[in-house]
Design a protein around this motif. Structure first.
Motif, PDB file in Angstrom:
ATOM      1  N   ALA A 111      31.978  32.607  50.319  1.00  0.00           N
ATOM      2  CA  ALA A 111      32.669  32.981  49.079  1.00  0.00           C
ATOM      3  C   ALA A 111      34.029  33.599  49.370  1.00  0.00           C
ATOM      4  CB  ALA A 111      31.806  33.932  48.249  1.00  0.00           C
ATOM      5  N   GLU A 112      34.097  34.494  50.359  1.00  0.00           N
ATOM      6  CA  GLU A 112      35.368  35.119  50.707  1.00  0.00           C
ATOM      7  C   GLU A 112      36.363  34.079  51.215  1.00  0.00           C
ATOM      8  OE1 GLU A 112      32.407  38.487  50.897  1.00  0.00           O
ATOM      9  OE2 GLU A 112      32.389  36.344  51.263  1.00  0.00           O
TER      10      GLU A 112
ATOM     11  N   ASN B  59      36.470  30.925  50.412  1.00  0.00           N
ATOM     12  CA  ASN B  59      36.969  30.132  49.286  1.00  0.00           C
ATOM     13  C   ASN B  59      38.027  30.871  48.489  1.00  0.00           C
ATOM     14  OD1 ASN B  59      35.769  27.603  49.512  1.00  0.00           O
ATOM     15  ND2 ASN B  59      33.839  28.366  48.723  1.00  0.00           N
ATOM     16  N   VAL B  60      37.896  32.181  48.344  1.00  0.00           N
ATOM     17  CA  VAL B  60      38.931  32.960  47.655  1.00  0.00           C
ATOM     18  C   VAL B  60      40.262  32.798  48.387  1.00  0.00           C
ATOM     19  CG1 VAL B  60      39.718  35.286  47.038  1.00  0.00           C
ATOM     20  CG2 VAL B  60      37.329  34.638  46.653  1.00  0.00           C
TER      21      VAL B  60
ATOM     22  N   LYS C 289      39.059  29.232  40.060  1.00  0.00           N
ATOM     23  CA  LYS C 289      38.025  29.070  41.088  1.00  0.00           C
ATOM     24  C   LYS C 289      37.949  30.314  41.963  1.00  0.00           C
ATOM     25  CE  LYS C 289      38.303  24.032  41.431  1.00  0.00           C
ATOM     26  NZ  LYS C 289      38.650  22.898  42.316  1.00  0.00           N
TER      27      LYS C 289
ATOM     28  N   HIS D 174      36.162  32.950  40.105  1.00  0.00           N
ATOM     29  CA  HIS D 174      34.732  32.635  40.083  1.00  0.00           C
ATOM     30  C   HIS D 174      34.058  33.125  41.371  1.00  0.00           C
ATOM     31  CE1 HIS D 174      31.007  30.453  39.426  1.00  0.00           C
ATOM     32  NE2 HIS D 174      31.151  29.903  40.620  1.00  0.00           N
ATOM     33  N   TYR D 175      34.679  32.845  42.512  1.00  0.00           N
ATOM     34  CA  TYR D 175      34.101  33.301  43.777  1.00  0.00           C
ATOM     35  C   TYR D 175      34.145  34.816  43.913  1.00  0.00           C
ATOM     36  CZ  TYR D 175      33.065  28.712  45.553  1.00  0.00           C
ATOM     37  OH  TYR D 175      32.499  27.478  45.731  1.00  0.00           O
TER      38      TYR D 175
ATOM     39  N   ILE E 253      31.166  35.995  42.149  1.00  0.00           N
ATOM     40  CA  ILE E 253      29.983  35.788  42.995  1.00  0.00           C
ATOM     41  C   ILE E 253      29.849  36.925  44.002  1.00  0.00           C
ATOM     42  CG2 ILE E 253      29.045  34.334  44.849  1.00  0.00           C
ATOM     43  CD1 ILE E 253      30.179  31.899  43.263  1.00  0.00           C
TER      44      ILE E 253
END
Length: 84
Positions: free
Chosen positions: A43-44, A46-47, A65, A68-69, A72
């Motif tokens: 998740a990190e 993707n950020v 997006k 969103h992450y 999460i």
């Protein structure tokens, strides 16, 4: 793509190519390299990726997006820290 001279001792040869587009081409440090070297979770990572590429690829969609992450991460790591 990550410039090969910046981190010579840690350079990944596979980052010399980018498949599908060139939105990371002009960055000093490619997000994939940064994410890998810092051992970020999915998740990190993707950020980082979405924030780095938003201006050259999907604009507001990539920021959404990333948000969103971030949500999460908040739920995963701080479930008791509820917003008022």
């Amino acid at each position: 793509m990550t410039h090969p001279d910046i981190f010579k001792e840690f350079n990944y040869e596979c980052l010399a190519e980018q498949i599908g587009s060139d939105h990371y081409k002009d960055m000093k440090v490619e997000p994939a390299y940064f994410i890998s070297e810092n051992k970020l979770l999915f998740a990190e990572g993707n950020v980082v990726k979405y924030v780095c590429r938003h201006q050259k690829k999907n604009k507001a969609e990539d920021i959404k997006k990333a948000i969103h992450y971030l949500k999460i991460i908040l739920e995963r790591d701080y479930p008791d820290d509820k917003e008022d």
